[in-house]
Design a protein around this motif. Structure first.
Motif, short mmCIF file in Angstrom:
data_model
loop_
_atom_site.label_atom_id
_atom_site.label_comp_id
_atom_site.label_asym_id
_atom_site.label_seq_id
_atom_site.Cartn_x
_atom_site.Cartn_y
_atom_site.Cartn_z
N GLU A 125 0.83 -1.21 0.00
CA GLU A 125 0.00 0.00 0.00
C GLU A 125 0.86 1.26 0.00
N ALA A 126 2.04 1.15 0.61
CA ALA A 126 2.95 2.30 0.65
C ALA A 126 3.95 2.24 -0.50
N ASP A 127 3.65 1.43 -1.53
CA ASP A 127 4.51 1.29 -2.70
C ASP A 127 5.90 0.75 -2.31
N LEU A 128 5.92 -0.12 -1.31
CA LEU A 128 7.16 -0.73 -0.85
C LEU A 128 6.99 -2.25 -0.78
N LEU A 129 8.10 -2.93 -0.54
CA LEU A 129 8.10 -4.39 -0.52
C LEU A 129 8.64 -4.88 0.81
N PHE A 130 7.92 -5.85 1.44
CA PHE A 130 8.56 -6.62 2.50
C PHE A 130 8.90 -7.97 1.88
N PRO A 131 10.19 -8.23 1.68
CA PRO A 131 10.56 -9.32 0.75
C PRO A 131 10.45 -10.74 1.29
N LEU A 132 10.42 -10.93 2.59
CA LEU A 132 10.31 -12.30 3.10
C LEU A 132 9.00 -12.90 2.61
N ASP A 133 9.07 -14.10 2.04
CA ASP A 133 7.84 -14.71 1.55
C ASP A 133 7.94 -16.22 1.61
N LEU A 134 6.89 -16.82 2.16
CA LEU A 134 6.85 -18.29 2.20
C LEU A 134 5.41 -18.76 2.10
N GLY A 135 5.24 -20.04 1.83
CA GLY A 135 3.93 -20.62 1.58
C GLY A 135 2.91 -20.34 2.68
N ALA A 136 3.38 -20.28 3.93
CA ALA A 136 2.47 -20.12 5.06
C ALA A 136 2.11 -18.66 5.32
N ARG A 137 2.36 -17.78 4.34
CA ARG A 137 2.25 -16.34 4.55
C ARG A 137 0.95 -15.89 5.20
N GLY A 138 -0.16 -16.56 4.92
CA GLY A 138 -1.46 -16.14 5.47
C GLY A 138 -1.60 -16.42 6.96
N SER A 139 -0.87 -17.40 7.46
CA SER A 139 -1.00 -17.79 8.87
C SER A 139 0.23 -17.47 9.71
#
Lengths: 465, 465
Positions: A125-139
């Protein structure tokens, strides 16, 4: 519950906000494993709403010598959140605020219980990236990501959770609040205390708030699946792409042939984008600042790799949908494990130069012992991290243990690491000695003793008994 | 020297290789400060050739309760290596081997006494990059870089020394050897012990060997100096470039007008590449994988910035020589301090949004008190780190102290950090409380006590007395 515990829980009730203590069925209906199965055995689940409340709870537990198991999103894979009948669970589920996105300094302060995906959304939303990403992202939660030093899909570009963390607020075993909410990239003023809480699986303190680093939101994304026939060319292709793409390579996922065949083969919903006879498949992605010129460079780099015979075939995603379809193959762990049931999962690191021999060696050992066993290999090869899924047709503890022993002993022989991302928890305690020396484990225990002399934080996790 | 110390030194002589113990003039002829001035006061300088010898020396010192100051390249700026009359110095100068460059896994194992520049050269010979870089590269050592968590010119792209370090071998106060030579990117098997030795300035152990991470050698480099008239546009320009260049921005150095005027003004050897009336100058650089397309993108990004009025003028280096000339302005600390003599140096971190107000505020305070004082500001703005050079015409301790107090108090008010890169050592001990809370300092002391209960490692450094 005995009187002493009853009194402790009553005291805790007085220091947490209403609704902060769950007992009875509210506990047993919950799970502490993944996938969730219900049956949490803890005496109570405590749900503070602030660092101050966490501190009050820990003071009481510390005085009583009461063991505390901290719960985040409960998506860990090594039993790090399992609570026994004598344990109290402290859940951060009511601490899920995103406090402030700072667009100029590119930071965000969050409470530890916020789910990873909410941080993605706030950053975007702030035109930025939080780069950590994994399959369980929703939980999964930021607190859990910190305490397990989570990895995932973009480590090759941005590093693990440790590299995304600028500061923390944490509560020590005795209730002391360490507010170390550093918000700058460079801070060489004495010891970097936040490191203590990263990857220590809740055994040295409970993280309650964190300052995270944000990055520019990429403006371009290019994705391809390529086929390669020899492992040494997989390593050569990684080097060539990393160099040609100037550090913008953001994923380099390798699928051994057995993974590809299993996931796109008979009965699969995937339309195979490439023939299934190649030895290796690489899903690679590059993100950057300018779609048009990044696309040309990406295509040019692949062309070069083709001309120098590193790769034998390739398909480049021409749309978002095609990109999703390629990733869906890599991410189809459900489809994979359905065909390798019951699955035994491994998450190992080793030198890229050792990988091919390691995979071939353990495959041979497994087949010798269990002629009908299956093993598929895949993973974040760009980070030296592969996952193995094995089935020997049984989930008997003795059989599982025999498989683990084969794999961890083989790993030990090539200086491999028994847990790249998942941590040690309960499940890998016994095997820790394959990756860490007795002297290292003794120094870990020195730290544990210094920070938690009564041993009340996630007792029994990480260390071999 | 008393008998006890004499006996200790005799015992040490027996456990180190010939030539391993210096006393008398061999000690006093040496320096322990930067710039070197001679006059090291230590009782002896011990020069082991292996981790095993370091361990033997520490065992003896530990038994005797003897304080040990570790020496690397002696280019530190905060007195972290200063030894007193009761101290023994342990120098790693005879441990300077580069043991193995692994081109496939992109790692190198080195002994701690190797100079940074030798690692650059070894990496480059293997067509790889060791990205940590700072002015002292020819003298500073990897061990010193680790113990101070060195920063420098490419932090914006690659991070600090902490991020370049995969594993360490270190010796604890009691002589215990911790061999934690991890060589993989992902290793979540218990506590990450190497973090203890990064930035702890030789107070928790002595690093003897390290596994460093190498990166692809960039194939392109584009450099420009731009002029900007308002500070908020400096921050906007950083965001715009970081985004447009897709993460390949490798330097973003800001020079306040006073720096530029001082360095390129009257009597300077530099030919001013831009007029000297602008408020801010930014030296920016981008490295990547393809010279031609990177150049187009770099020029395009600058053009966009010009059109959106973020920058008002720019010069792009057209040759290696022009690049060197631009960097020579940024790096001309000798020219700068010649005109600001005697100089008082600061190395601070703070939010980019706070910088302009902070610089203006302290400038006003300094001028109020010392009407003829001068202050120039410059530094690694992309990392939130600026250097200030101040002169008030005197180097009297009371005057220096008054300047330090003004600057560190102002920093404390905006959550700034009193040492971004240089560390605390002796010189900033008193001011540590402006950046770290009493609880944080207490936890640091808990760690110190756990790892070095007799307090023999670099006693008196970091912590306020």
């Amino acid at each position: 519950m005995n009187v002493k515990v009853n009194n402790l829980i009553k005291s805790i009730e007085k220091v947490v906000s209403p609704g902060g203590v769950l007992v009875g069925e509210d506990v047993t209906d919950r799970s502490d494993t993944w996938p969730p199965m219900g049956g949490c055995q803890a005496m109570a689940i405590i749900r503070p709403v602030s660092t101050e409340e966490v501190s009050q709870v820990l003071k009481l537990c510390h005085a009583a010598g009461q063991n505390v198991v901290t719960h985040g999103g409960l998506t860990g894979l090594v039993g790090g959140a399992v609570a026994g009948k004598e344990d109290i669970v402290l859940s951060l589920e009511r601490m899920h605020r995103i406090e402030a996105v700072d667009t100029i300094n590119r930071t965000v302060i969050v409470e530890a219980g916020v789910p990873l995906q909410k941080v993605h959304e706030a950053a975007e939303e702030a035109d930025l990236l939080f780069p950590l990403d994994l399959g369980a992202r929703g939980s999964c939660t930021i607190g859990g990501n910190i305490s397990t030093n989570a990895g995932g899909n973009s480590v090759i570009r941005y590093g693990m959770m440790r590299e995304q963390l600028l500061g923390v607020e944490a509560v020590l075993a005795d209730g002391t609040i360490i507010s170390s909410l550093n918000a700058v990239i460079k801070n060489n003023t004495g010891y970097d205390l936040k490191q203590l809480f990263v990857g220590s699986e809740g055994t040295l303190g409970i993280v309650t708030r964190a300052v995270l680093r944000l990055r520019p939101l990429p403006r371009s994304c290019n994705t391809a699946l390529v086929a390669i026939d020899h492992f040494d060319r997989v390593a050569g292709f990684l080097g060539a792409m990393d160099s040609a793409l100037g550090g913008t390579l953001s994923a380099f996922e390798v699928l051994w042939n057995d993974f590809y065949q299993t996931v796109v083969g008979d009965g699969s919903e995937h339309i195979p984008p490439l023939g299934s006879s190649h030895n290796f498949y690489v899903l690679l992605e590059s993100t950057g600042g300018h779609q048009e010129s990044d696309r040309l460079r990406f295509e040019g780099a692949l062309e070069e790799a083709f001309e120098s015979e590193l790769i034998v075939d390739a398909v480049i995603a021409q749309s978002k949908q095609q990109r999703q379809d390629l990733w869906a193959i890599r991410d189809d762990i459900v489809g994979l494990t359905a065909k390798l049931s019951p699955p035994i999962l491994f998450d190992v690191s080793l030198g890229i130069s050792e990988m091919d021999g390691f995979v071939a060696g353990v495959r041979k050992q497994l087949t010798n012992r269990w002629p009908h066993s299956k093993m598929v290999a895949f993973g974040h090869l760009g980070d030296g991290n592969i996952h193995l899924t094995v089935t020997v047709g049984s989930h008997e503890p003795s059989e599982v243990h025999a498989v683990e022993t084969i794999i961890y002993e083989a790993l030990g022989r090539c200086q491999g690491i028994i847990s790249a991302e998942h941590g040690i928890g309960l499940e890998k305690r016994e095997f820790l000695i394959h990756s860490r020396s007795a002297v290292e484990i003794a120094l870990m225990k020195t730290l544990k003793q210094a920070l938690d002399p009564k041993g009340i934080l996630n007792r029994g996790k990480i260390f071999p008994e």
